[in-house]
Design an enzyme around this catalytic site. Structure first.
Site, PDB file in Angstrom:
ATOM      1  N   ASP A  98       2.642  59.425  35.230  1.00  0.00           N
ATOM      2  CA  ASP A  98       2.076  60.141  36.371  1.00  0.00           C
ATOM      3  C   ASP A  98       2.583  59.480  37.646  1.00  0.00           C
ATOM      4  O   ASP A  98       3.293  58.474  37.600  1.00  0.00           O
ATOM      5  CB  ASP A  98       0.547  60.172  36.288  1.00  0.00           C
ATOM      6  CG  ASP A  98      -0.058  58.781  36.251  1.00  0.00           C
ATOM      7  OD1 ASP A  98       0.688  57.793  36.455  1.00  0.00           O
ATOM      8  OD2 ASP A  98      -1.265  58.667  36.023  1.00  0.00           O
ATOM      9  N   ASP A 273      -2.886  65.991  28.667  1.00  0.00           N
ATOM     10  CA  ASP A 273      -3.113  64.569  28.372  1.00  0.00           C
ATOM     11  C   ASP A 273      -4.555  64.252  28.715  1.00  0.00           C
ATOM     12  O   ASP A 273      -5.142  64.885  29.609  1.00  0.00           O
ATOM     13  CB  ASP A 273      -2.221  63.667  29.230  1.00  0.00           C
ATOM     14  CG  ASP A 273      -2.777  63.485  30.637  1.00  0.00           C
ATOM     15  OD1 ASP A 273      -2.626  64.410  31.458  1.00  0.00           O
ATOM     16  OD2 ASP A 273      -3.419  62.451  30.907  1.00  0.00           O
ATOM     17  N   CYS A 311     -11.021  66.311   7.088  1.00  0.00           N
ATOM     18  CA  CYS A 311      -9.924  65.636   7.784  1.00  0.00           C
ATOM     19  C   CYS A 311      -9.113  64.837   6.771  1.00  0.00           C
ATOM     20  O   CYS A 311      -9.664  64.196   5.884  1.00  0.00           O
ATOM     21  CB  CYS A 311     -10.497  64.714   8.857  1.00  0.00           C
ATOM     22  SG  CYS A 311      -9.249  63.751   9.731  1.00  0.00           S
ATOM     23  N   CYS A 313      -6.866  62.427   7.670  1.00  0.00           N
ATOM     24  CA  CYS A 313      -6.251  61.277   8.334  1.00  0.00           C
ATOM     25  C   CYS A 313      -6.480  60.005   7.521  1.00  0.00           C
ATOM     26  O   CYS A 313      -7.307  59.960   6.612  1.00  0.00           O
ATOM     27  CB  CYS A 313      -6.781  61.112   9.758  1.00  0.00           C
ATOM     28  SG  CYS A 313      -8.335  60.213   9.912  1.00  0.00           S
ATOM     29  N   CYS A 316     -10.190  58.904   7.335  1.00  0.00           N
ATOM     30  CA  CYS A 316     -11.058  59.709   6.470  1.00  0.00           C
ATOM     31  C   CYS A 316     -10.661  59.611   5.002  1.00  0.00           C
ATOM     32  O   CYS A 316     -11.482  59.846   4.117  1.00  0.00           O
ATOM     33  CB  CYS A 316     -11.078  61.158   6.948  1.00  0.00           C
ATOM     34  SG  CYS A 316     -11.950  61.321   8.524  1.00  0.00           S
ATOM     35  N   HIS A 342      -8.583  58.087  14.350  1.00  0.00           N
ATOM     36  CA  HIS A 342      -9.172  59.346  13.875  1.00  0.00           C
ATOM     37  C   HIS A 342      -9.225  60.400  14.986  1.00  0.00           C
ATOM     38  O   HIS A 342      -8.856  61.558  14.783  1.00  0.00           O
ATOM     39  CB  HIS A 342     -10.574  59.108  13.313  1.00  0.00           C
ATOM     40  CG  HIS A 342     -11.294  60.391  13.027  1.00  0.00           C
ATOM     41  ND1 HIS A 342     -11.093  61.112  11.875  1.00  0.00           N
ATOM     42  CD2 HIS A 342     -12.158  61.118  13.786  1.00  0.00           C
ATOM     43  CE1 HIS A 342     -11.818  62.217  11.919  1.00  0.00           C
ATOM     44  NE2 HIS A 342     -12.471  62.254  13.064  1.00  0.00           N
TER      45      HIS A 342
END
Lengths: 377, 377
Positions: A98, A273, A311, A313, A316, A342
């Site tokens: 930014d 973002d 989930c 991931c 999980c 996560h």
């Protein structure tokens, strides 16, 4: 460099038939990624607690770093001497920085805005600094991100119309100066312009039209998600996006919740973002397919299921809610890390699903099914 | 269970010709590892900031968890219902739990020692608890570690002879009670006895001989590295180790610095644990082949070399001292994580090198070369 390098390799690949939603590919020198995309925030050249390998496993195609923070510590020269941000933080894929404007206005003390730029005091040690559009571009050139942002004033909410108009006119002049300064960027760098205008539809339109005239390779919508109601933000998108060129990427800065991402995508936004997934994670707040839960609740003390059964991931697949609760209640670093992973996975997976459903033109069905049983706010 | 299961599958494989140093293999139901070994400390069922995969990459064969902490939070029942520590924390290799004795005496408030056990108040919420040898074994049974420890009193330093003797006699009676309680352990669990005796050579010998008579599958040397000079600790090892059975593993509890590990190995110790590498890491103190450095020093601001050019760990292969300095000065979670990884790697790599050089019978040469140019303390 001249005119030709102000272009960017972005292609729109599919469009939703019911909304301005679209998928595309943005190809940068350090890698390409599909849009719409969510960019994890690596404020100080690190996405808090996570490794580059983990960010890639989550599906991170590009991440964001903050110019203001890196300018103060460790300093743009240190990063430049390290070989730029990619080398410094061991991240090979694209990075966006930014302009520093948002933090100058929100974090620092005693800022004074003049036509030339902004004077502010560091929130770390009170040291005085003066940032101009030229200086911001120069810092961002040193940091070496793939996408850099024009220097703008981010007006807080609520703000009166007169100030917003005055500010957006100045931001337009700063955009011109940023663009001129960007003629000297590194070869792999591209600069985006930023639309402001507060919550005034006509000022948003004016800002968008005039910023567009400057012919940036991409456009950001700034100054939203700063305290206004969600509906107001969505209205601003409704009036702003149609004013932006359809063939260039659109980036909604600092946004947002899963709902904001969905509503942004439906309105034709390509990039987002936000610190939300990682910041909330560190407070034990986890996103799941049934909404946001606080893993420190007593209800999870003996819950040996994963936080989200739907989930897939790493967290999980390997850990229980009971274990995460235990770690986060004790502020254990590994708990903050697992929760961050996560939540980022959830956000990036949501974007994958949005892209998939735009391509299949089933976005509305997907969104309806996502919202059913969703209890976040 | 009966007598036969009180044995343990430990074999000594090579011996140094100049010292009692030796290598061996300890085979437990959840995995085998070579000794001498260093056990990273996972106080609250997590080695701070690190994943099981990373611990394995560092070479962790077994880790330690603290009974006292886990008993208080999340509670032994929660861990038991999760399926034990291995399942709870997603760690498949062996685990050792201490008896809780050390923390009861060092962390908690208002402890009162009687023949039966110790009364103490939780350092977290002031709640009152009473731990006996039987209770400690019961908790450790629930936690489900592969190696558990007999309940002992860890006398602080300095302590007068009379108290130390009285305490070690009680610890011996507690050892007997612990052993009896351990008849009921899970099949994969083994219990070690603990030698005490403060810094009095004759009391150390007496404690070792009498603990040995109880015929534990392994023996720990406790109550060292609690404030005494290093030399005194080494002297205690010199008198204690020869009193322990040569065919069983010897574990020096809570030790120590790289120098302590080397000196312990030279005196015939097989196992060590210590929070030092991970705790120091979180303060920016990194072990390198040239000694311990503080990465937050200004000297590293623009040092784009890895912290240790001779180290081949993930951190040294991918990051510069300048980046680590930046992260740790800002207390960034990823910095704490990288530093922890590096220090653990250093400790585990040192143990690998010690084993290698014992096998080749070149231990003295290796130790001499290690100490040359080493500037830690």
């Amino acid at each position: 460099m001249g005119f030709i390098e102000m272009t960017i390799n972005f292609s729109v690949e599919s469009r939703s038939s019911d909304s301005p939603a679209r998928t595309g590919t943005l190809e940068l020198e350090n890698g390409m990624f599909e849009t719409p995309i969510f960019m994890p925030v690596g404020t100080r050249a690190t996405v808090k607690s996570l490794s580059p390998e983990e960010l890639k496993k989550c599906g991170t195609g590009i991440l964001l770093a903050n110019t203001y923070h890196l300018y103060l510590r460790p300093g743009a020269d240190v990063v430049a001497e390290a070989g730029g941000l990619h080398e410094f933080m061991n991240w090979s894929r694209p990075i966006l920085t930014d302009s520093g404007g948002f933090q100058v206005f929100s974090l620092s003390d005693m800022n004074e805005v003049t036509e030339d730029g902004v004077q502010f005091q560091s929130h770390l040690d009170g040291s005085k600094h003066f940032i101009t559009p030229e200086k911001s571009v120069e810092i961002q050139k040193k940091l070496g991100a793939d996408i850099i942002m024009a220097f703008d004033e981010c007006v807080s909410y609520p703000a009166d119309r007169e100030y917003v108009e005055k500010s957006l006119n100045r931001t337009l002049r700063w955009a011109e100066r940023s663009l001129k300064a960007a003629e000297d960027l590194q070869d792999h760098q591209h600069i985006f312009g930023i639309v402001q205008g507060g919550t005034y539809p006509d000022l948003r339109k004016k800002s968008a039209r005039r910023t567009r005239k400057l012919d940036f390779p991409g456009y950001a919508i700034g100054g939203l998600s700063v305290g206004e109601e969600n509906k107001l933000m969505y209205q601003m998108l409704d009036v702003t996006v149609p004013e932006l060129p359809s063939k260039k990427p659109r980036y909604l800065m600092g946004v947002g919740t899963p709902r904001d991402l969905i509503e942004g995508v439906k309105r034709g936004v390509d990039m987002f973002d936000c610190v939300l997934p990682t910041r909330l994670a560190r407070h034990g707040s986890l996103y799941t397919s049934r909404g946001r839960i606080n893993i420190t609740n007593a209800a999870f003390k003996k819950d040996f299921n994963p936080p989200d059964k739907d989930c897939s991931c790493y967290v999980c697949r390997n850990y229980s809610s009971a274990y995460l609760r235990h770690l986060i209640k004790r502020n254990e670093l590994y708990g903050l890390r697992l929760a961050s992973y996560h939540n980022l996975y959830f956000f990036l997976d949501l974007m994958r699903k949005l892209r998939y459903n735009i391509r299949r033109d089933t976005l509305d069905d997907f969104v309806e099914s996502f919202y059913s049983g969703w209890a976040e706010e």
